[in-house]
Design a protein around this motif. Sequence first.
Motif, PDB file in Angstrom:
ATOM      1  N   SER A   1      74.407 -26.407  33.193  1.00  0.00           N
ATOM      2  CA  SER A   1      75.006 -25.235  32.554  1.00  0.00           C
ATOM      3  C   SER A   1      75.747 -25.636  31.285  1.00  0.00           C
ATOM      4  O   SER A   1      76.182 -26.778  31.127  1.00  0.00           O
ATOM      5  CB  SER A   1      75.961 -24.535  33.513  1.00  0.00           C
ATOM      6  OG  SER A   1      77.127 -25.291  33.660  1.00  0.00           O
ATOM      7  N   VAL A   2      75.879 -24.659  30.397  1.00  0.00           N
ATOM      8  CA  VAL A   2      76.683 -24.866  29.193  1.00  0.00           C
ATOM      9  C   VAL A   2      78.108 -25.237  29.593  1.00  0.00           C
ATOM     10  O   VAL A   2      78.743 -26.092  28.963  1.00  0.00           O
ATOM     11  CB  VAL A   2      76.642 -23.599  28.305  1.00  0.00           C
ATOM     12  CG1 VAL A   2      77.645 -23.696  27.163  1.00  0.00           C
ATOM     13  CG2 VAL A   2      75.228 -23.371  27.770  1.00  0.00           C
ATOM     14  N   LEU A   3      78.607 -24.647  30.684  1.00  0.00           N
ATOM     15  CA  LEU A   3      79.970 -24.951  31.126  1.00  0.00           C
ATOM     16  C   LEU A   3      80.144 -26.431  31.438  1.00  0.00           C
ATOM     17  O   LEU A   3      81.146 -27.047  31.066  1.00  0.00           O
ATOM     18  CB  LEU A   3      80.334 -24.117  32.366  1.00  0.00           C
ATOM     19  CG  LEU A   3      81.761 -24.317  32.885  1.00  0.00           C
ATOM     20  CD1 LEU A   3      82.791 -23.810  31.873  1.00  0.00           C
ATOM     21  CD2 LEU A   3      81.969 -23.627  34.232  1.00  0.00           C
ATOM     22  N   GLU A   4      79.146 -27.016  32.130  1.00  0.00           N
ATOM     23  CA  GLU A   4      79.255 -28.439  32.466  1.00  0.00           C
ATOM     24  C   GLU A   4      79.366 -29.294  31.207  1.00  0.00           C
ATOM     25  O   GLU A   4      80.141 -30.257  31.163  1.00  0.00           O
ATOM     26  CB  GLU A   4      78.016 -28.900  33.248  1.00  0.00           C
ATOM     27  CG  GLU A   4      77.970 -28.439  34.675  1.00  0.00           C
ATOM     28  CD  GLU A   4      76.637 -28.833  35.311  1.00  0.00           C
ATOM     29  OE1 GLU A   4      76.527 -29.969  35.804  1.00  0.00           O
ATOM     30  OE2 GLU A   4      75.692 -28.004  35.293  1.00  0.00           O
ATOM     31  N   VAL A   5      78.582 -28.950  30.201  1.00  0.00           N
ATOM     32  CA  VAL A   5      78.604 -29.738  28.960  1.00  0.00           C
ATOM     33  C   VAL A   5      79.945 -29.561  28.252  1.00  0.00           C
ATOM     34  O   VAL A   5      80.562 -30.534  27.797  1.00  0.00           O
ATOM     35  CB  VAL A   5      77.421 -29.334  28.043  1.00  0.00           C
ATOM     36  CG1 VAL A   5      77.500 -30.050  26.700  1.00  0.00           C
ATOM     37  CG2 VAL A   5      76.094 -29.630  28.745  1.00  0.00           C
ATOM     38  N   VAL A   6      80.431 -28.325  28.183  1.00  0.00           N
ATOM     39  CA  VAL A   6      81.721 -28.065  27.525  1.00  0.00           C
ATOM     40  C   VAL A   6      82.845 -28.792  28.276  1.00  0.00           C
ATOM     41  O   VAL A   6      83.712 -29.415  27.663  1.00  0.00           O
ATOM     42  CB  VAL A   6      81.975 -26.545  27.424  1.00  0.00           C
ATOM     43  CG1 VAL A   6      83.406 -26.256  26.991  1.00  0.00           C
ATOM     44  CG2 VAL A   6      80.986 -25.912  26.448  1.00  0.00           C
ATOM     45  N   HIS A   7      82.808 -28.751  29.591  1.00  0.00           N
ATOM     46  CA  HIS A   7      83.822 -29.471  30.372  1.00  0.00           C
ATOM     47  C   HIS A   7      83.737 -30.979  30.140  1.00  0.00           C
ATOM     48  O   HIS A   7      84.765 -31.656  30.049  1.00  0.00           O
ATOM     49  CB  HIS A   7      83.659 -29.181  31.865  1.00  0.00           C
ATOM     50  CG  HIS A   7      84.335 -27.915  32.301  1.00  0.00           C
ATOM     51  ND1 HIS A   7      84.223 -27.413  33.563  1.00  0.00           N
ATOM     52  CD2 HIS A   7      85.141 -27.053  31.628  1.00  0.00           C
ATOM     53  CE1 HIS A   7      84.929 -26.283  33.657  1.00  0.00           C
ATOM     54  NE2 HIS A   7      85.490 -26.051  32.490  1.00  0.00           N
TER      55      HIS A   7
ATOM     56  N   SER B   1      72.190 -21.846  30.862  1.00  0.00           N
ATOM     57  CA  SER B   1      71.780 -23.243  31.020  1.00  0.00           C
ATOM     58  C   SER B   1      71.298 -23.808  29.679  1.00  0.00           C
ATOM     59  O   SER B   1      71.045 -23.066  28.723  1.00  0.00           O
ATOM     60  CB  SER B   1      70.656 -23.345  32.049  1.00  0.00           C
ATOM     61  OG  SER B   1      69.476 -22.786  31.501  1.00  0.00           O
ATOM     62  N   ILE B   2      71.166 -25.109  29.653  1.00  0.00           N
ATOM     63  CA  ILE B   2      70.598 -25.771  28.468  1.00  0.00           C
ATOM     64  C   ILE B   2      69.168 -25.258  28.228  1.00  0.00           C
ATOM     65  O   ILE B   2      68.759 -25.073  27.078  1.00  0.00           O
ATOM     66  CB  ILE B   2      70.614 -27.309  28.672  1.00  0.00           C
ATOM     67  CG1 ILE B   2      72.061 -27.808  28.809  1.00  0.00           C
ATOM     68  CG2 ILE B   2      69.891 -28.025  27.535  1.00  0.00           C
ATOM     69  CD1 ILE B   2      72.952 -27.512  27.618  1.00  0.00           C
ATOM     70  N   ALA B   3      68.445 -24.984  29.304  1.00  0.00           N
ATOM     71  CA  ALA B   3      67.091 -24.433  29.147  1.00  0.00           C
ATOM     72  C   ALA B   3      67.143 -23.049  28.485  1.00  0.00           C
ATOM     73  O   ALA B   3      66.293 -22.717  27.651  1.00  0.00           O
ATOM     74  CB  ALA B   3      66.393 -24.357  30.506  1.00  0.00           C
ATOM     75  N   ASP B   4      68.154 -22.253  28.849  1.00  0.00           N
ATOM     76  CA  ASP B   4      68.315 -20.936  28.203  1.00  0.00           C
ATOM     77  C   ASP B   4      68.546 -21.100  26.703  1.00  0.00           C
ATOM     78  O   ASP B   4      67.990 -20.342  25.893  1.00  0.00           O
ATOM     79  CB  ASP B   4      69.518 -20.175  28.788  1.00  0.00           C
ATOM     80  CG  ASP B   4      69.321 -19.779  30.250  1.00  0.00           C
ATOM     81  OD1 ASP B   4      68.147 -19.575  30.654  1.00  0.00           O
ATOM     82  OD2 ASP B   4      70.334 -19.675  30.965  1.00  0.00           O
TER      83      ASP B   4
END
Lengths: 149, 149
Positions: B64-70, B122-125
């Motif tokens: 998820s984008v959240l995981e990357v931002v975190h 997600s990154i795929a999105d």
Amino acid sequence: MLHSCVTLSQSREPVPAARLAELHGTPPAYTAKHLQALSRAGIVHSTAGQVGGYILTRSASAISVLEVVHAIDGDQPAYRCTEIRQRGPLGIPETQCTRPCAIARAMTVAQNAWSQALARTSIADLATDIDSDSNGTAMADVRQWLSTP
Amino acid sequence: MLHSCVTLSQSREPVPAARLAELHGTPPAYTAKHLQALSRAGIVHSTAGQVGGYILTRSASAISVLEVVHAIDGDQPAYRCTEIRQRGPLGIPETQCTRPCAIARAMTVAQNAWSQALARTSIADLATDIDSDSNGTAMADVRQWLSTP
Ligand code: FES
Ligand code: FES
């Protein structure tokens, strides 16, 4: 500054900045600066003279937490796209970048969700919540303290 | 760093940090530092040796984008309650402050709304969205560029 707004919601009279600083144990200069920002944003009104001070410009139920946060922190988006899409060997010409990039759009969706949550909560809601945390005594104590010079 | 994750989603081979920096026009040291943060967060895996580089640890649709931002910015709450409720003449004893204050709770509700929005993307999105912005050529161009030494 949300604390000051909640406090001001309990007063019909203008409250001097120094009194708010005293009540909340915040540095007077910091408190005054934030009250000026709230004034510029039209959330509080300042009165001059012997009873000079600050008063909310409208009912606490008509002031959202979002407005106060925007007044203090600004309303710039937290995420800033640096247009990486325009850089490097596969960079896109600036003229083709008319809408925000897909990453910035995803961040904006999230920021909007945050804003909407804060827009739904008013200063009056905070006062109610603080009151329930204290078994209903907190706001009465504030009113009492404000009315005692 | 979301850009690097999108790029890595297009590669089955490890991509050197320097190649990612080149493609995105970002400073190599900055890019390397962020890739190390992604590695510590378990989002990318680094391979050593002659074909050393970075590869996603799982499918881009499962990141998820959240995981990357975190991973990059940390997962500390953006709002920090300074326990003003404990200060001043009406201050509450610390022992009575077992749950977060009403203001911090309101800010947490908003932050959770933000997190949930980023957790849903997600990154795929992002790769799909970037592709639609470019009429479907962007990801193919990235794959082509990565495969050309
Ligand atoms: S181009 Fe990278 S975040 Fe907008
Ligand atoms: S006590 Fe003021 S924000 Fe928590």
